[in-house]
Motif scaffolding. Structure first.
Motif, PDB file in Angstrom:
ATOM      1  N   ILE A  75       0.845  -1.199   0.000  1.00 21.22           N
ATOM      2  CA  ILE A  75       0.000   0.000   0.000  1.00 21.22           C
ATOM      3  C   ILE A  75       0.878   1.246   0.000  1.00 21.22           C
ATOM      4  O   ILE A  75       0.566   2.232  -0.684  1.00 21.22           O
ATOM      5  N   ALA A  76       1.988   1.199   0.705  1.00 20.14           N
ATOM      6  CA  ALA A  76       2.923   2.333   0.703  1.00 20.14           C
ATOM      7  C   ALA A  76       3.461   2.585  -0.712  1.00 20.14           C
ATOM      8  O   ALA A  76       3.589   3.739  -1.140  1.00 20.14           O
ATOM      9  N   ASP A  77       3.759   1.525  -1.457  1.00 18.11           N
ATOM     10  CA  ASP A  77       4.231   1.671  -2.837  1.00 18.11           C
ATOM     11  C   ASP A  77       3.158   2.303  -3.718  1.00 18.11           C
ATOM     12  O   ASP A  77       3.447   3.152  -4.556  1.00 18.11           O
ATOM     13  N   VAL A  78       1.910   1.884  -3.531  1.00 21.68           N
ATOM     14  CA  VAL A  78       0.807   2.429  -4.324  1.00 21.68           C
ATOM     15  C   VAL A  78       0.625   3.906  -3.998  1.00 21.68           C
ATOM     16  O   VAL A  78       0.491   4.738  -4.903  1.00 21.68           O
ATOM     17  N   ARG A  79       0.644   4.245  -2.713  1.00 20.35           N
ATOM     18  CA  ARG A  79       0.527   5.660  -2.316  1.00 20.35           C
ATOM     19  C   ARG A  79       1.629   6.495  -2.959  1.00 20.35           C
ATOM     20  O   ARG A  79       1.386   7.565  -3.502  1.00 20.35           O
ATOM     21  N   GLN A  80       2.850   5.979  -2.878  1.00 22.01           N
ATOM     22  CA  GLN A  80       4.001   6.701  -3.411  1.00 22.01           C
ATOM     23  C   GLN A  80       3.886   6.859  -4.930  1.00 22.01           C
ATOM     24  O   GLN A  80       4.164   7.930  -5.466  1.00 22.01           O
ATOM     25  N   ALA A  81       3.456   5.814  -5.617  1.00 23.80           N
ATOM     26  CA  ALA A  81       3.307   5.890  -7.078  1.00 23.80           C
ATOM     27  C   ALA A  81       2.258   6.921  -7.467  1.00 23.80           C
ATOM     28  O   ALA A  81       2.471   7.717  -8.392  1.00 23.80           O
ATOM     29  N   LEU A  82       1.120   6.935  -6.772  1.00 22.00           N
ATOM     30  CA  LEU A  82       0.066   7.898  -7.081  1.00 22.00           C
ATOM     31  C   LEU A  82       0.509   9.327  -6.777  1.00 22.00           C
ATOM     32  O   LEU A  82       0.323  10.233  -7.592  1.00 22.00           O
ATOM     33  N   GLY A  84       3.455  10.472  -6.648  1.00 22.94           N
ATOM     34  CA  GLY A  84       4.623  10.865  -7.428  1.00 22.94           C
ATOM     35  C   GLY A  84       4.411  10.934  -8.931  1.00 22.94           C
ATOM     36  O   GLY A  84       5.374  11.015  -9.691  1.00 22.94           O
ATOM     37  N   VAL A  85       3.148  10.924  -9.371  1.00 18.23           N
ATOM     38  CA  VAL A  85       2.874  10.992 -10.805  1.00 18.23           C
ATOM     39  C   VAL A  85       3.496  12.274 -11.374  1.00 18.23           C
ATOM     40  O   VAL A  85       3.323  13.362 -10.813  1.00 18.23           O
ATOM     41  N   ARG A  86       4.239  12.115 -12.469  1.00 21.71           N
ATOM     42  CA  ARG A  86       4.907  13.264 -13.087  1.00 21.71           C
ATOM     43  C   ARG A  86       3.878  14.293 -13.540  1.00 21.71           C
ATOM     44  O   ARG A  86       2.862  13.955 -14.135  1.00 21.71           O
ATOM     45  N   ILE A 102      -2.277  14.471  -8.317  1.00 22.14           N
ATOM     46  CA  ILE A 102      -2.981  13.591  -7.392  1.00 22.14           C
ATOM     47  C   ILE A 102      -2.560  13.911  -5.970  1.00 22.14           C
ATOM     48  O   ILE A 102      -1.371  13.925  -5.651  1.00 22.14           O
ATOM     49  N   LYS A 103      -3.538  14.163  -5.127  1.00 21.48           N
ATOM     50  CA  LYS A 103      -3.300  14.354  -3.690  1.00 21.48           C
ATOM     51  C   LYS A 103      -3.765  13.074  -3.012  1.00 21.48           C
ATOM     52  O   LYS A 103      -4.893  12.629  -3.213  1.00 21.48           O
ATOM     53  N   VAL A 104      -2.886  12.488  -2.213  1.00 20.50           N
ATOM     54  CA  VAL A 104      -3.203  11.237  -1.538  1.00 20.50           C
ATOM     55  C   VAL A 104      -3.484  11.512  -0.065  1.00 20.50           C
ATOM     56  O   VAL A 104      -2.683  12.148   0.616  1.00 20.50           O
ATOM     57  N   HIS A 105      -4.644  11.045   0.412  1.00 16.73           N
ATOM     58  CA  HIS A 105      -5.040  11.189   1.815  1.00 16.73           C
ATOM     59  C   HIS A 105      -4.829   9.880   2.570  1.00 16.73           C
ATOM     60  O   HIS A 105      -5.106   8.808   2.037  1.00 16.73           O
ATOM     61  N   ASP A 106      -4.380   9.984   3.805  1.00 21.55           N
ATOM     62  CA  ASP A 106      -4.294   8.810   4.681  1.00 21.55           C
ATOM     63  C   ASP A 106      -5.554   8.664   5.530  1.00 21.55           C
ATOM     64  O   ASP A 106      -5.823   7.600   6.062  1.00 21.55           O
ATOM     65  N   ASP A 107      -6.330   9.731   5.654  1.00 25.51           N
ATOM     66  CA  ASP A 107      -7.558   9.725   6.435  1.00 25.51           C
ATOM     67  C   ASP A 107      -8.580   8.791   5.770  1.00 25.51           C
ATOM     68  O   ASP A 107      -8.941   8.998   4.610  1.00 25.51           O
TER      69      ASP A 107
END
Length: 172
Positions: A75-82, A84-86, A102-107
């Motif tokens: 899941i950490a890899d998926v968060r990072q990939a999303l 970090g989209v160029r 893309i803004k990734v929320h942990d909430d």
């Protein structure tokens, strides 16, 4: 889960039809989404299944996404990939480009249309509730919200025009 503003005025959805309700079918919308996704993902062919509904939200489309990845990812890899989209549009200095695509929320209670549709002046897609899917091989599921009348329409069209001008595809 398409917001009301995506219905337009005619034939559209009458206000009383959507109060305390969800409209389970939008004619031609599912086919349109599948066709557009295949165009966007043309370099990475994928099977796509879509259900489109109209919900009692003024603006913003919400998606519940289920993905079968080519290989297992944390899941950490998926968060990072999303996250970090160029963002080539930002790199090119286009005026309407958001700071992040893309803004990734942990909430786990995000994204929500009312809280997240205006991120990046409505040009940023907000993703949250990223988690494993135990049905699909290498499965991941998440929710996203995107502003349909900004990124999905008016401002998105302006951004495309800015890109075409700077890449010399059309005269500025």
């Amino acid at each position: 889960m398409n917001g009301l503003s995506g219905a337009g005025r005619s034939p559209g959805v009458m206000g009383l039809d959507i109060l305390d309700n969800l409209i389970p079918f939008i004619p031609k919308e599912e086919e349109k989404v599948q066709t557009e996704c295949r165009k966007i993902l043309s370099e990475h062919p994928a099977e796509i299944s879509v259900t489109c509904t109209r919900v009692n939200v003024l603006e913003g489309h919400t998606e519940s996404v289920f993905v079968s990845l080519g290989r297992r990812a944390s899941i950490a890899d998926v968060r990072q990939a999303l996250a970090g989209v160029r963002n080539e549009a930002r790199e090119l200095g286009l005026p309407t480009a958001p700071a992040e695509w893309i803004k990734v929320h942990d909430d786990p209670f995000r994204p929500q249309p009312r809280l997240d549709r205006d991120n990046g002046d409505g040009m940023t897609t907000t993703v949250g509730r990223i988690r494993e899917d135990n049905v699909l091989p290498n499965g991941v599921k998440y929710m996203l919200v995107s502003h349909n009348t900004r990124m999905g329409a008016a401002a998105g069209a302006v951004l495309v025009a800015e890109y075409l001008v700077i890449k010399n595809h059309i005269a500025g």
